[in-house]
Scaffold this motif. Structure first.
Motif, PDB file in Angstrom:
ATOM      1  N   UNK A 312      25.340  29.999  37.524  1.00  0.00           N
ATOM      2  CA  UNK A 312      26.045  31.136  38.947  1.00  0.00           C
ATOM      3  C   UNK A 312      24.715  31.794  39.070  1.00  0.00           C
ATOM      4  N   UNK A 313      23.320  30.951  38.123  1.00  0.00           N
ATOM      5  CA  UNK A 313      21.962  32.124  38.618  1.00  0.00           C
ATOM      6  C   UNK A 313      21.406  33.192  37.409  1.00  0.00           C
ATOM      7  N   UNK A 314      20.412  33.676  37.855  1.00  0.00           N
ATOM      8  CA  UNK A 314      19.857  35.156  37.220  1.00  0.00           C
ATOM      9  C   UNK A 314      21.019  35.937  37.884  1.00  0.00           C
ATOM     10  N   UNK A 315      21.256  36.276  38.942  1.00  0.00           N
ATOM     11  CA  UNK A 315      22.016  37.464  39.621  1.00  0.00           C
ATOM     12  C   UNK A 315      23.343  37.586  39.201  1.00  0.00           C
ATOM     13  N   UNK A 316      24.111  36.149  38.260  1.00  0.00           N
ATOM     14  CA  UNK A 316      24.892  36.948  37.684  1.00  0.00           C
ATOM     15  C   UNK A 316      26.564  36.560  38.458  1.00  0.00           C
ATOM     16  N   UNK A 317      27.505  37.005  37.860  1.00  0.00           N
ATOM     17  CA  UNK A 317      29.042  36.937  39.550  1.00  0.00           C
ATOM     18  C   UNK A 317      29.695  37.553  38.044  1.00  0.00           C
ATOM     19  N   UNK A 318      30.984  38.020  38.810  1.00  0.00           N
ATOM     20  CA  UNK A 318      32.313  38.866  38.350  1.00  0.00           C
ATOM     21  C   UNK A 318      33.389  37.866  38.904  1.00  0.00           C
ATOM     22  N   UNK A 319      34.045  37.628  38.176  1.00  0.00           N
ATOM     23  CA  UNK A 319      35.335  37.227  37.816  1.00  0.00           C
ATOM     24  C   UNK A 319      36.549  38.618  38.147  1.00  0.00           C
ATOM     25  N   UNK A 320      37.250  38.556  39.616  1.00  0.00           N
ATOM     26  CA  UNK A 320      38.135  39.921  39.842  1.00  0.00           C
ATOM     27  C   UNK A 320      39.704  38.957  39.595  1.00  0.00           C
ATOM     28  N   UNK A 321      40.147  39.816  39.234  1.00  0.00           N
ATOM     29  CA  UNK A 321      41.296  39.442  38.262  1.00  0.00           C
ATOM     30  C   UNK A 321      42.763  41.049  38.893  1.00  0.00           C
ATOM     31  N   UNK A 322      43.830  40.674  39.655  1.00  0.00           N
ATOM     32  CA  UNK A 322      44.491  41.720  39.815  1.00  0.00           C
ATOM     33  C   UNK A 322      45.894  40.755  39.552  1.00  0.00           C
ATOM     34  N   UNK A 323      47.121  41.073  39.350  1.00  0.00           N
ATOM     35  CA  UNK A 323      48.512  41.307  39.299  1.00  0.00           C
ATOM     36  C   UNK A 323      49.414  42.072  40.353  1.00  0.00           C
ATOM     37  N   UNK A 324      49.453  41.781  40.778  1.00  0.00           N
ATOM     38  CA  UNK A 324      50.989  42.065  41.762  1.00  0.00           C
ATOM     39  C   UNK A 324      52.269  42.059  41.850  1.00  0.00           C
ATOM     40  N   UNK A 325      53.511  42.917  42.086  1.00  0.00           N
ATOM     41  CA  UNK A 325      54.673  42.811  42.360  1.00  0.00           C
ATOM     42  C   UNK A 325      55.570  41.762  42.970  1.00  0.00           C
ATOM     43  N   UNK A 326      56.051  41.044  42.157  1.00  0.00           N
ATOM     44  CA  UNK A 326      56.861  39.650  43.075  1.00  0.00           C
ATOM     45  C   UNK A 326      57.329  39.760  44.438  1.00  0.00           C
ATOM     46  N   UNK A 327      58.307  38.964  44.735  1.00  0.00           N
ATOM     47  CA  UNK A 327      59.682  38.936  46.175  1.00  0.00           C
ATOM     48  C   UNK A 327      58.941  38.219  47.237  1.00  0.00           C
ATOM     49  N   UNK A 328      59.679  39.036  47.898  1.00  0.00           N
ATOM     50  CA  UNK A 328      59.145  38.493  49.221  1.00  0.00           C
ATOM     51  C   UNK A 328      57.928  39.622  49.399  1.00  0.00           C
ATOM     52  N   UNK A 329      57.931  40.590  49.503  1.00  0.00           N
ATOM     53  CA  UNK A 329      56.652  41.843  50.062  1.00  0.00           C
ATOM     54  C   UNK A 329      55.713  40.926  49.651  1.00  0.00           C
ATOM     55  N   UNK A 330      55.469  40.967  47.995  1.00  0.00           N
ATOM     56  CA  UNK A 330      54.752  40.303  46.825  1.00  0.00           C
ATOM     57  C   UNK A 330      54.118  39.054  47.551  1.00  0.00           C
ATOM     58  N   UNK A 331      54.703  38.361  47.899  1.00  0.00           N
ATOM     59  CA  UNK A 331      54.410  37.274  49.268  1.00  0.00           C
ATOM     60  C   UNK A 331      52.889  37.383  50.301  1.00  0.00           C
ATOM     61  N   UNK A 332      54.164  38.111  50.746  1.00  0.00           N
ATOM     62  CA  UNK A 332      53.351  39.220  51.828  1.00  0.00           C
ATOM     63  C   UNK A 332      51.943  39.294  51.482  1.00  0.00           C
ATOM     64  N   UNK A 333      52.103  39.928  50.879  1.00  0.00           N
ATOM     65  CA  UNK A 333      50.815  40.489  49.899  1.00  0.00           C
ATOM     66  C   UNK A 333      49.476  39.620  49.455  1.00  0.00           C
ATOM     67  N   UNK A 334      50.232  38.543  49.117  1.00  0.00           N
ATOM     68  CA  UNK A 334      49.475  37.349  47.978  1.00  0.00           C
ATOM     69  C   UNK A 334      48.671  37.081  49.345  1.00  0.00           C
ATOM     70  N   UNK A 335      49.453  36.502  49.863  1.00  0.00           N
ATOM     71  CA  UNK A 335      48.617  35.366  51.954  1.00  0.00           C
ATOM     72  C   UNK A 335      47.705  36.720  51.672  1.00  0.00           C
ATOM     73  N   UNK A 336      47.685  38.399  52.348  1.00  0.00           N
ATOM     74  CA  UNK A 336      47.247  38.329  53.239  1.00  0.00           C
ATOM     75  C   UNK A 336      45.884  38.238  52.131  1.00  0.00           C
ATOM     76  N   UNK A 337      45.770  38.769  51.299  1.00  0.00           N
ATOM     77  CA  UNK A 337      44.928  38.794  49.865  1.00  0.00           C
ATOM     78  C   UNK A 337      44.102  37.417  49.931  1.00  0.00           C
ATOM     79  N   UNK A 338      44.884  36.571  49.756  1.00  0.00           N
ATOM     80  CA  UNK A 338      43.979  34.971  50.193  1.00  0.00           C
ATOM     81  C   UNK A 338      43.357  34.660  50.966  1.00  0.00           C
ATOM     82  N   UNK A 339      43.718  35.820  52.037  1.00  0.00           N
ATOM     83  CA  UNK A 339      43.234  35.435  53.694  1.00  0.00           C
ATOM     84  C   UNK A 339      41.826  36.580  53.933  1.00  0.00           C
ATOM     85  N   UNK A 340      41.334  37.590  52.758  1.00  0.00           N
ATOM     86  CA  UNK A 340      41.053  37.888  53.205  1.00  0.00           C
ATOM     87  C   UNK A 340      39.552  37.455  52.241  1.00  0.00           C
ATOM     88  N   UNK A 341      39.996  37.058  51.271  1.00  0.00           N
ATOM     89  CA  UNK A 341      39.052  36.097  50.495  1.00  0.00           C
ATOM     90  C   UNK A 341      37.934  34.916  50.987  1.00  0.00           C
TER      91      UNK A 341
END
Length: 448
Positions: A312-341
């Motif tokens: 990653x070079x001298x600038x470095x990098x981060x690893x961003x890890x999150x967990x969110x609750x499951x279910x239908x609402x959880x799936x929508x939340x995952x989708x929204x965050x993946x779209x952001x990424x």
């Protein structure tokens, strides 16, 4: 064990960097001398990604010389060892005898002390839980220099708070951990290619009966391909499962890797174009596994390249890890965050997606839900973007893994970890004067 001059030190992500006085104790007496003088944070092999084990202008107690095996109860698979023993050392000694660590993260280069401090987890969290579940007890040196035993029965509050406590309650001297009895060091695995997030979530449910489960997701995929990737599931292989070629050495252990990244690569090499090419290569490799695979490739694929973080070079990098609750609402939340990424422009790379089981502990990260871990090279726009993701994760009822975090702010942390106050009360009890401190401890307000 003289204290060295100030040295620059960072986590595995090479970001941020701090200057500290680093000491290398080789005995319990050495640790006691260090604890008497000044603030400090214990450190293992430095595989936490961010500022968990650095201490700007303070001391860092690097415990890798405290790496002796003390006893082994073969009847019950209980190993007592010093806190600086690494998972690799355990595998090297006990693998050929039919024992492996119960909980394996993405690298074997972590110490027992570090595994406890970060309450590590692996591909089987939905079945085995986190490292908390394989630790019977540990001995820890407190701020006043005394060493106490902590277990589920003795000093239970200290025991629970130390998991995920980032080394801020004391220096772990030794621990008793339970190992897993195995017939072979191989795993039978299956890969399932999925076209989008909906298919991925269905596959996670369909193959939930496998002990080990992890997915690679294309972080740049958008639209109808959002969430596309490869789910890999697996089980420990018995001797009878193995083909004749592998039965010859069923308890084979890994060889020392000769591959290495010898220096920091130029930062411009990792860009949108090269990441797309690398992602296609990863997708091909993930979707073309052998039926039987050695634990080295199954658990620790990146360990085959020494110092891969330099890519990653001298600038470095981060690893961003999150967990969110499951279910239908959880799936929508995952989708929204993946779209952001995917649309962030922050060059996301090397991600892991999986389902977690029930959690425990106070500052321990895992709970039942979906988790995504993803690397980002450090750029001028990254901090602003992670703040937006933090807000989305919090809104979804989720939280960030402190063992990898580099950028979370105090207020968001406290909202994500509502038991924060309970942990602070335990900190006041065992370390009222903040003898144990670190950059992340100060950043997140983990002070008594």
């Amino acid at each position: 064990m003289a204290t060295k001059q100030k040295e620059q030190l960072a986590g595995w992500g090479n970001f941020p960097v701090s200057a500290s006085y680093n000491v290398y104790p080789s005995s319990e007496a050495d640790v006691a001398k260090t604890v008497k003088n000044g603030s400090l944070v214990p450190r293992g092999l430095g595989r936490s990604y961010g500022d968990q084990a650095i201490n700007d202008d303070g001391k860092v107690v690097i415990c890798t010389h405290l790496n002796h095996f003390l006893s082994f109860d073969e009847a019950n698979g209980i190993l007592e060892c010093e806190a600086g023993v690494s998972l690799e050392e355990i595998i090297n000694v006990f693998g050929p005898k039919g024992w492996l660590p119960m909980i394996c993260p993405g690298t074997k280069f972590v110490t027992i002390g570090g595994a406890i401090a970060n309450d590590i987890h692996g591909k089987a969290h939905h079945v085995d839980g986190s490292f908390f579940n394989c630790v019977i007890s540990f001995r820890v040196m407190l701020a006043d220099g005394t060493v106490v035993n902590a277990s589920r029965e003795e000093n239970a509050d200290l025991f629970e708070a130390t998991f995920g406590g980032l080394g801020l309650l004391g220096v772990i001297i030794s621990a008793k951990v339970k190992l897993r009895k195995v017939e072979t060091t191989y795993f039978r695995q299956k890969s399932i290619k999925v076209k989008n997030l909906e298919e991925m979530l269905k596959a996670l449910e369909e193959y939930d009966h496998f002990n080990y489960s992890v997915a690679w997701v294309d972080p740049l995929a958008k639209g109808s391909k959002l969430g596309s990737g490869v789910l890999t599931v697996g089980e420990a292989a018995s001797v009878n499962d193995l083909p004749p070629s592998l039965k010859k050495e069923p308890l084979k252990i890994h060889k020392k890797s000769k591959l290495t990244v010898p220096f920091f690569l130029p930062g411009f090499l990792l860009n949108g174009f090269t990441v797309r090419i690398l992602n296609r290569l990863i997708a091909f490799v993930q979707n073309s596994p052998k039926e039987f695979v050695h634990y080295e490739k199954f658990f620790f694929p990146l360990d085959m390249i020494n110092n891969w973080n330099r890519g990653y070079g001298k600038r470095g990098f981060i690893q961003y890890q999150f967990v969110i609750p499951p279910g239908k609402e959880g799936a929508e939340n995952v989708k929204r965050i993946m779209e952001m990424i995917a649309t962030s422009g922050c060059t996301p790379f090397l991600n892991v997606f999986k389902k977690m089981g029930k959690g425990q502990g106070i500052l321990s990260f895992p709970f039942e839900g979906y988790t995504l871990a993803i690397d980002f090279p450090v750029t001028k726009n990254l901090h602003a973007f992670t703040q937006k993701m933090d807000a989305e994760v919090l809104k979804a009822g989720g939280r960030i893994y402190l063992g990898k975090d580099s950028m979370l702010d105090k207020d968001t942390f406290q909202a994500m970890y509502p038991q924060y106050g309970e942990w602070i009360a335990i900190k006041r009890k065992y370390d009222p004067n903040n003898k144990f401190t670190s950059d992340i401890g100060r950043r997140l307000g983990l002070q008594s």
